[in-house]
Design an enzyme around this catalytic site. Sequence first.
Site: not given
Length: 459
Positions: A22-23, A222, A245, A267, A298, A380
Amino acid sequence: MRHYPVFLDLRDRRVVVAGAGEVAVAKLRLLLKTEAAIEVYGNAPAREILDWAAEGRIALVAREIAAGDADGAALVYGAAGDAAADARAAGIGRAAGALINIVDDLDGSDFITPAIVDRDPVTVAIGTEGAAPVLARKIKAEVEALLPARLGALTRIGQAFRSRVETLDGKARRSFWTRFYFERGPRAIEAGEAAAREALERLLAAGAEAREGFVHFVGAGPGDPELLTLKARKLLHEADVVIHDRLVPQAILELARREATILGVGKQGYGPSWKQADINVLIVERARRGETVVRLKGGDPAVFGRLDEEIEAVEAAGIGYSVVPGVTSASAGAAAIGQSLTRRGRNSSFRVLTGHDVDGFADQEWRELARPGATAAIYMGVRASSFLRGRLLMHGARADTPVTAVENASRPGQRVIATTLVELPNALAAADPQGPVMLLLGLEPRAAAASAAELKEAL
């Protein structure tokens, strides 16, 4: 500096690896990226080594390394994972005049193998003199994130044009390559290598000083900068202009390059706002100046972000664009309460709606939302909460249907307001949220849901 960094040409040169476990596998994964002739010596080879030998990618000798095996080799790796065996391999290699590396033995090695970021032919090597491998891995991960996966292909395409570009004077040549590697090329390569070659041809024909504007519609997520995608971060760093925004926080805007122009086009529901038509004009105007524009929205730009209108404006102006998705506020809200937006046995569908437009929903849609187990994310929706409650109750929703309001999802000041449908307007009035709010219909915080389930089971 104890170890001087160099890049060694290994094309068709012998590299010997002593060890087949493995090495050795870990070392071979990197060596196989080179053009070296690799020979592996060792008993009981690992499965990966047997497979590479069968594919003809390495030469495998199923015995321990012996005197003469390293003759003519450029490098010898002691990778048996046994100190005595590795020291013996090092002696054989040094006797043959090769450079030696013994895995995890700095003092016994002539060189060290750095952490590597591979965008062949672009290669970044990171070393810490063996003092802090974990730090090298961290730096490697950050550099990997900075360099596009297709940078290598872009570099090879540019390399094929070098002789044609050499006819330009020094300043024009630098400007040409800057525009190709940092503007035109990265955009074009997303459509394939043929598109990147065409971009080079157009740039060469137009002249290096000709500027072509471009617009990236980018989701800012977010609000938590760590939830920004890698692509969004890269584009912010490259932008000439960032048009954002109101809900995009300062912590994300600060990721833009220092020279970028930052323009807010906020807005606000039921308050002063930029008109959409004016935003469209601004985006087109800046792109027509030859600037790279990031239109930062956003959440995800395709979810209640007026994306179609802005795309239509840039298309009408003949300006190129791309869309970069973002983590939605709905996902962030669900994460805040430890819930999934869908769950087998509870809901096979999930709705996303806005409190501004729910009065346009058909009766059938309200009936679907009123069904037991139905879930929805309502953007909203604070001012429309009384309307939402009335419509849902009218169409058969239970008064005790859970509703959770998440304010400032993923941001500092995140707040969870758990209530029921019948109490929703009162709960919101009492909480008086000032930040953006996501209403999650049919979902309650996981701890509350667990308590309710336990109570039901007890009854």
